[in-house]
Structure formats: C-alpha cells, structure tokens
Design an enzyme around this catalytic site. Structure first.
Site, mmCIF file in Angstrom:
data_model
loop_
_atom_site.group_PDB
_atom_site.id
_atom_site.type_symbol
_atom_site.label_atom_id
_atom_site.label_comp_id
_atom_site.label_asym_id
_atom_site.label_seq_id
_atom_site.Cartn_x
_atom_site.Cartn_y
_atom_site.Cartn_z
ATOM 1 N N GLY A 14 0.799 -1.191 0.028
ATOM 2 C CA GLY A 14 -0.072 -0.027 0.054
ATOM 3 C C GLY A 14 1.060 1.159 -0.155
ATOM 4 N N CYS A 15 0.377 2.245 0.868
ATOM 5 C CA CYS A 15 1.084 3.456 0.830
ATOM 6 C C CYS A 15 2.631 3.443 1.320
ATOM 7 C CB CYS A 15 0.445 4.573 1.705
ATOM 8 S SG CYS A 15 1.272 5.856 1.918
ATOM 9 N N PHE A 16 3.624 3.859 0.608
ATOM 10 C CA PHE A 16 4.890 3.520 1.115
ATOM 11 C C PHE A 16 5.260 4.507 2.300
ATOM 12 C CE2 PHE A 16 6.436 6.248 -2.914
ATOM 13 C CZ PHE A 16 6.079 7.492 -2.241
#
Length: 183
Positions: A14-16
């Site tokens: 998902g979001c880094f």
C-alpha cells in the site's frame, strides 16, 4: 575489520509512508527507501504513479542485516501490518499502485515468500485468500524527497495518526523483540 554482508528486500504494502514507518523500526534494518517498482516506464514521478497508468507500486527497499533479522521475519512483519487480501487496495487507498507485492532479489527469497504465503494460507491467518504478488525485483526508482521519512516528520497529520499509528503499534506489540529500542 570485515564488513557485514547486507541483503535487500523490496516490498509493496500500500502506501509507502506506512511500510517505511514500520520497517524503519526493526532491529537489523539499516536503511529504508521509498520509491516505485513493478511498472513499465523509466523514472516515474509520483504524480504519474498515482494515476495507475505506469504500472508501478508504491514500494520500499529495505537494506538489512540477515544475522539480526531474516527475510522470513521481515515477511511476517509485512503481512501483519497490511491487508494482503485486498486486490489493489489498502484501506481507503485504491489503485494498482497500492497493491500488495513482494519483489524478490534471489530464488531463495522467492522460495521463502512462497513458503510464508503457503503457511499463512494453511493456518487461515486471514479470512480471505492472500492476493500478494510475488515477482522478480526490477528497477527501483527512488521517490521524491518529500516522501522520505514522512511519518517521522509528520506524526500529527491526520493520515499518520489514523492510518500509520495503528500499524506501528501493532508492530511494537506483535514483534516487540525485533523493534529498535528508540522506536
């Protein structure tokens, strides 16, 4: 004095910002870099990746000491701190760039990833099937500077408090013996 041999892991969960915040806190992790991999254009900017047209996933590269933390241990932390059962989605973040993926750097990493997924499936760790992509590591493109160390620099932002804080807390609770003392 002989320098220790470091290994590299490339993960997309998902979001880094989330995955970076989690893995920065692990004993034996020397460096975490946010960026993009798994796509089809060279050196994509964030504004293009988030359209989904480049095929890249928001990813992190982890440089780690395998004598302190193994690739397998990193994978269990990875699976515990994101949802590997949602295709191209993590909570409210939707799109192929938010997919769950393990980009392996060797056949041994590929085998370890497949074994961990198989074990989690056999144990029915998740209600739904794991959809995490397991693919060879390709070119990794470092994200723009404003994406680095995001959580540590912006802890009071609503996204950090609502989305990232619970992941960090789960890591600290579930893997307390592997978390750095200052975390």
């Amino acid at each position: 004095m002989e320098e220790k041999q470091m290994e590299m892991a490339t993960l997309a969960g998902g979001c880094f910002w989330c995955t970076e915040a989690v893995f920065q806190r692990i004993e034996g992790v020397k460096k975490v870099t946010s960026g993009f991999t798994g796509g089809h254009i060279k050196n994509p900017p964030y504004r293009e990746v988030v359209t989904g047209r480049t095929g890249h996933a928001e990813s992190i590269e982890i440089k780690f000491d395998p004598e302190i933390v193994t690739f397998e241990e990193l994978l269990y932390m990875f699976f515990a701190t994101h949802d590997p059962t949602t295709l191209n989605r993590q909570q409210n973040d939707i799109g192929t760039h938010y997919r769950s993926a393990i980009f392996y750097h060797s056949e041994a990493q590929k085998e370890t990833a497949e074994n961990v997924v198989r074990k989690l499936e056999e144990e029915k760790t998740f209600k739904d099937p794991i959809v995490t992509e397991i693919a060879p590591a390709g070119e990794f493109y470092v994200a723009e500077q404003e994406h680095h160390d995001y959580y540590n620099q912006n802890r009071n932002q609503p996204y950090c408090r609502v989305i990232i804080d619970p992941k960090v807390q789960k890591l600290k609770h579930t893997f307390s013996k592997k978390v750095k003392a200052e975390s």
